[in-house]
Design an enzyme around this catalytic site. Structure first.
Site, PDB file in Angstrom:
ATOM      1  N   GLY A 282      -9.568  -7.881  35.236  1.00  0.00           N
ATOM      2  CA  GLY A 282     -10.117  -9.160  34.803  1.00  0.00           C
ATOM      3  C   GLY A 282     -11.030  -8.947  33.605  1.00  0.00           C
TER       4      GLY A 282
ATOM      5  N   HIS B   1     -15.827 -13.299  40.089  1.00  0.00           N
ATOM      6  CA  HIS B   1     -16.543 -12.298  39.278  1.00  0.00           C
ATOM      7  C   HIS B   1     -16.470 -12.680  37.793  1.00  0.00           C
ATOM      8  CE1 HIS B   1     -17.368  -7.901  38.104  1.00  0.00           C
ATOM      9  NE2 HIS B   1     -16.960  -8.472  36.983  1.00  0.00           N
TER      10      HIS B   1
ATOM     11  N   LEU C 216     -15.807  -3.889  33.664  1.00  0.00           N
ATOM     12  CA  LEU C 216     -15.569  -3.146  32.422  1.00  0.00           C
ATOM     13  C   LEU C 216     -16.835  -3.062  31.561  1.00  0.00           C
ATOM     14  CD1 LEU C 216     -12.018  -4.487  31.443  1.00  0.00           C
ATOM     15  CD2 LEU C 216     -12.615  -2.295  32.514  1.00  0.00           C
TER      16      LEU C 216
HETATM   17 ZN   LIG Z   1     -17.092  -7.991  34.929  1.00  0.00          ZN
END
Ligand SMILES: [Zn+2]
Length: 174
Positions: free
Chosen positions: A46, A136, A95
């Site tokens: 994502g 998220h 990330l």
């Molecule tokens: Zn994130």
């Protein structure tokens, strides 16, 4: 399609509240594709627009396993219209916080309304990993990181380590 640079925490650009997309036009659709390219290359499941420095309410996801067909999802202005009372806990990563993970509890199932890459209004029911991933990524649109769901003590430890790694150039991400 271009690979974009991913912003690493701590960074004030990750704390901004993003603006709604007025219309998913060709420019927004191209950004969604570039975000997917960036996400797959990372690799991740994502990515939210503020992670690549764009303060617009856009997220992309693909939670298909390696042995499954890719299942990219592109959303603008996602909005949760229903959430289950039951929660589920996943060990989340991000990330923008590479190599750090923490358990976060969120509603197990949700229904989300959004604009797709062709500016069509759609609704998706999601549960399990996909539901967690959507929530998220949506948090990012309001400047919320997964570490904002854990204790300040744990959060500060992670952010201090990331700051140190950024300063020493130990993180090769993006
Ligand atoms: Zn994130």
């Amino acid at each position: 399609m271009a690979k974009l640079d991913i912003i690493i925490a701590p960074d004030p650009r990750l704390k901004l509240k993003c603006k709604p997309v007025a219309k998913v036009d060709a420019k927004v659709a191209r950004l969604m594709d570039d975000m997917l390219t960036t996400m797959y290359a990372a690799p991740g499941i994502g990515l939210a627009a503020p992670q690549v420095g764009v303060t617009q309410r856009i997220i992309v996801l693909d939670v298909a396993r390696e042995d499954e067909k890719p299942a990219p999802i592109k959303m603008a202005n996602p909005e949760i219209v229903w959430a289950s009372d039951e929660d589920v806990t996943y060990n989340e990563g991000c990330l923008s916080l590479p190599e750090h993970y923490a358990d976060v509890a969120r509603p197990k199932a949700i229904r989300v309304r959004y604009l797709d890459h062709q500016n069509e209004i759609r609704e998706l029911e999601a549960e399990g990993l996909l539901a967690t991933c959507i929530q998220h990524e949506m948090d990012h649109l309001d400047g919320v990181l997964f570490v904002d769901h854990i204790t300040a003590l744990k959060r500060n430890i992670i952010l201090r380590k990331l700051l140190k790694a950024k300063k020493t150039g130990a993180l090769a991400v993006g």
